[in-house]
Design an enzyme around this catalytic site. Structure first.
Site, short mmCIF file in Angstrom:
data_model
loop_
_atom_site.label_atom_id
_atom_site.label_comp_id
_atom_site.label_asym_id
_atom_site.label_seq_id
_atom_site.Cartn_x
_atom_site.Cartn_y
_atom_site.Cartn_z
CG ASP A 65 -6.39 -38.94 32.44
OD1 ASP A 65 -6.94 -39.96 31.94
OD2 ASP A 65 -6.98 -38.15 33.20
NE ARG A 90 -4.37 -35.39 31.74
CZ ARG A 90 -4.71 -35.31 30.46
NH1 ARG A 90 -5.89 -34.85 30.10
NH2 ARG A 90 -3.84 -35.68 29.51
NE ARG A 139 -11.03 -30.71 32.23
CZ ARG A 139 -10.56 -31.93 31.97
NH1 ARG A 139 -9.36 -32.08 31.43
NH2 ARG A 139 -11.28 -32.99 32.25
CG HIS A 168 -10.23 -31.05 26.32
ND1 HIS A 168 -9.79 -32.27 26.79
CD2 HIS A 168 -9.59 -30.11 27.07
CE1 HIS A 168 -8.94 -32.08 27.77
NE2 HIS A 168 -8.80 -30.78 27.97
CB CYS A 262 -7.85 -37.48 23.47
SG CYS A 262 -9.45 -36.69 23.53
#
Ligand code: ARG
Length: 269
Positions: A65, A90, A139, A168, A262
């Protein structure tokens, strides 16, 4: 008017969907990595053609990612507030970002609270004297919003995200210029919708179809709005509002649950 920007990107050399941490990811759907790399290079070229500066992180095996560079930190006034990822898969990405900012020579503040950088934080330099908008609910934690305000010295407005598809902030809201935003109200709690309506009465409002097409996951320089080619409805809305849509194809990276924004972290001096 457009303003020249400095961005940080990371090539999708090791991109894959190997685990599921958002509703868009499905390990059974094959990813065409070669196509992902091609599409990412088009995005990079597009930003360069618009006159922006692009820095690159070195991708690392085992971090599929990492291409979503927006999540690695949040930088305002030349100070970087580091990320602390929600998911262990991550977690190691934040070290690569930290090394970049330290080499770049900008103060880097390591966080103690869980937050995913520009995925959940954005900054509008001319809205109400300089305002950070921040998302929580999936998150980033609300405690990180408080920490970011303490580190960066700019007021933070906390907004609660309620739809797991828009996990997000940058999947549901985007600055179009230094004071104007676009957002999808349905991604936010009723109270947060009232906060946004009060602060941004002139916002461009997106609908569910725009948001599902990742139309809000855009990068704007104040005039050119780079967004997913799938988001045709959103392109029409930003055009009607006086901006210039610049569509790019990012079908492969959508399989990881991300699009243009992103992939792009902004370094704000
Ligand atoms: N697969 C990544 C994750 O779920 C996608 C991150 C998208 N990044 C963003 N800024 N919205 O963490």
């Amino acid at each position: 008017m457009p303003r020249k920007r400095t961005y940080l990107l990371c090539p999708p050399e090791y991109f894959a969907v190997e685990y599921v941490i958002n509703p868009w990811m499905d390990t059974a759907t094959p990813v065409d990595r070669e196509l992902a790399v091609k599409q990412w290079h088009r995005l990079r070229e597009t930003l360069l053609d618009l006159g922006h500066t692009v820095h690159e992180l070195t991708p690392e095996p085992g971090l599929p990612d990492m291409v979503y560079a927006a999540n690695g930190a949040f930088t305002v006034d030349g100070t970087s507030y580091g990320a602390r990822f929600r998911h262990r898969q991550r977690a190691a990405e934040s070290d690569a970002h930290r090394a970049f900012y330290e080499a770049y020579g900008w103060p880097y503040v390591a966080p103690t609270e869980t937050n995913e950088g520009e995925g959940d934080f954005t900054y509008l330099p001319e809205a109400h004297g300089g305002l950070i908008l921040a998302g929580y609910g999936f998150r980033t934690t609300a405690a990180a919003h408080t920490e970011a305000q303490e580190v960066l010295g700019r007021p933070v407005v906390s907004l609660r995200l309620v739809d797991p598809r828009f996990y997000h902030l940058d999947t549901a809201l985007a600055p179009l210029d230094d004071r104007t935003i676009a957002y999808y109200p349905g991604a936010f709690s009723a109270a947060s919708q009232r906060v946004l309506a009060q602060l941004f009465p002139d916002a461009v409002l997106a609908d569910e179809a725009d948001a599902v097409a990742f139309g809000l996951n855009l990068v704007s320089d104040g005039r050119h709005v780079v967004l997913s080619s799938e988001a045709t409805g959103m392109a029409a809305k930003v055009k009607a509002a006086g901006y210039l849509p610049v569509p790019v194809e990012l079908s492969e990276l959508k399989k990881g649950g991300g699009s243009v924004k992103c992939c792009v972290a902004e370094l704000r001096a």
